[in-house]
Enzyme design. Sequence first.
Site, PDB file in Angstrom:
ATOM      1  N   ALA A 131      45.885  60.054  56.661  1.00 45.53           N
ATOM      2  CA  ALA A 131      45.238  59.931  57.962  1.00 45.53           C
ATOM      3  C   ALA A 131      43.803  59.409  57.819  1.00 45.53           C
ATOM      4  O   ALA A 131      43.381  58.506  58.549  1.00 45.53           O
ATOM      5  CB  ALA A 131      45.254  61.277  58.685  1.00 45.53           C
ATOM      6  N   TYR A 132      43.071  59.983  56.871  1.00 45.43           N
ATOM      7  CA  TYR A 132      41.696  59.526  56.621  1.00 45.43           C
ATOM      8  C   TYR A 132      41.699  58.068  56.162  1.00 45.43           C
ATOM      9  O   TYR A 132      40.916  57.242  56.652  1.00 45.43           O
ATOM     10  CB  TYR A 132      41.052  60.414  55.563  1.00 45.43           C
ATOM     11  CG  TYR A 132      39.686  59.949  55.107  1.00 45.43           C
ATOM     12  CD1 TYR A 132      38.551  60.268  55.839  1.00 45.43           C
ATOM     13  CD2 TYR A 132      39.529  59.199  53.944  1.00 45.43           C
ATOM     14  CE1 TYR A 132      37.294  59.853  55.430  1.00 45.43           C
ATOM     15  CE2 TYR A 132      38.278  58.781  53.526  1.00 45.43           C
ATOM     16  CZ  TYR A 132      37.168  59.105  54.263  1.00 45.43           C
ATOM     17  OH  TYR A 132      35.928  58.676  53.859  1.00 45.43           O
ATOM     18  N   SER A 133      42.582  57.744  55.231  1.00 45.85           N
ATOM     19  CA  SER A 133      42.656  56.384  54.711  1.00 45.85           C
ATOM     20  C   SER A 133      42.955  55.394  55.828  1.00 45.85           C
ATOM     21  O   SER A 133      42.331  54.337  55.921  1.00 45.85           O
ATOM     22  CB  SER A 133      43.729  56.296  53.619  1.00 45.85           C
ATOM     23  OG  SER A 133      43.815  54.993  53.098  1.00 45.85           O
ATOM     24  N   SER A 180      42.312  55.682  58.989  1.00 44.93           N
ATOM     25  CA  SER A 180      41.166  55.540  59.895  1.00 44.93           C
ATOM     26  C   SER A 180      40.088  54.643  59.296  1.00 44.93           C
ATOM     27  O   SER A 180      39.438  53.872  60.012  1.00 44.93           O
ATOM     28  CB  SER A 180      40.589  56.923  60.227  1.00 44.93           C
ATOM     29  OG  SER A 180      39.940  57.508  59.111  1.00 44.93           O
TER      30      SER A 180
END
Length: 263
Positions: free
Chosen positions: A157-159, A161
């Site tokens: 999810a972080y990647s 974004s």
Amino acid sequence: MDLQLKDKVVLITGPAKGMGSAVTLAFAKEGARLVLAGRDTAAIEPVAQQARALDVEVIVVPCDLTQSAQTEALAARALDVFGRIDVLVNVAGGSGPIGKTGWETTAEEFDEIVQLNMKGCFNTMHAVLPSMIERRSGKVVNVGGTFGMRGRAGRMAYSASKWGLRGITKSFALEAGPYGINVNCVAPGMVDGPRFREKVCANMASKLGITLEDAMQRHAADYALRRVSTDADVAHACLFMASEVSRQITGVDLPVDGGWAAL
């Protein structure tokens, strides 16, 4: 070297903690006038006081970056007080779920981090750029991350974004370039601090049954320089991208990671 940032009006999101605080004080030491924005103004005030002690003007503006009406009001407030915005530095962001595969990540977790890391930056740029375009001058520095350049298992999810933020940055750079505006992305790798130690390293230590110090060393071993970045490393990169020293650089991702993403 004089970076010519004295009296520049710099709007910084996420200025309260970690690298945000380091970025804020780095600009204050250069003599910039500061607009500090975030949801928790009480957490921002100590940093604002440190900056004021350096004899620079500072205003603190409450703002939920995911709400476009609030970012428009933020830009209007900065313009009302200072008359212009020379630099926008988007530090605010979140880490999202750590150690979860894509199929373990919930839709709510995914939406939350995309809203903050992508939409938050879009909203501030949408609010600030018209005044920069009118003046045909400005600098935008988005703080991304190297997991948005190479990806990372357990950080989908972080990647995602941060990959999205790269696209936003590059598109805005192409659109704003004809107006003399630079739009770039500073991409830190792991940055030493509470979030790195208490979340990232703690997660690895728990999974592998190793000490926190061993987990930190394992992360450092991934990098060519065999060391983890500091808040100051990120702050210095932001100063560079915000200054006229980088006048001919736009639309790029600058990894600040000791040699990982680009090698």
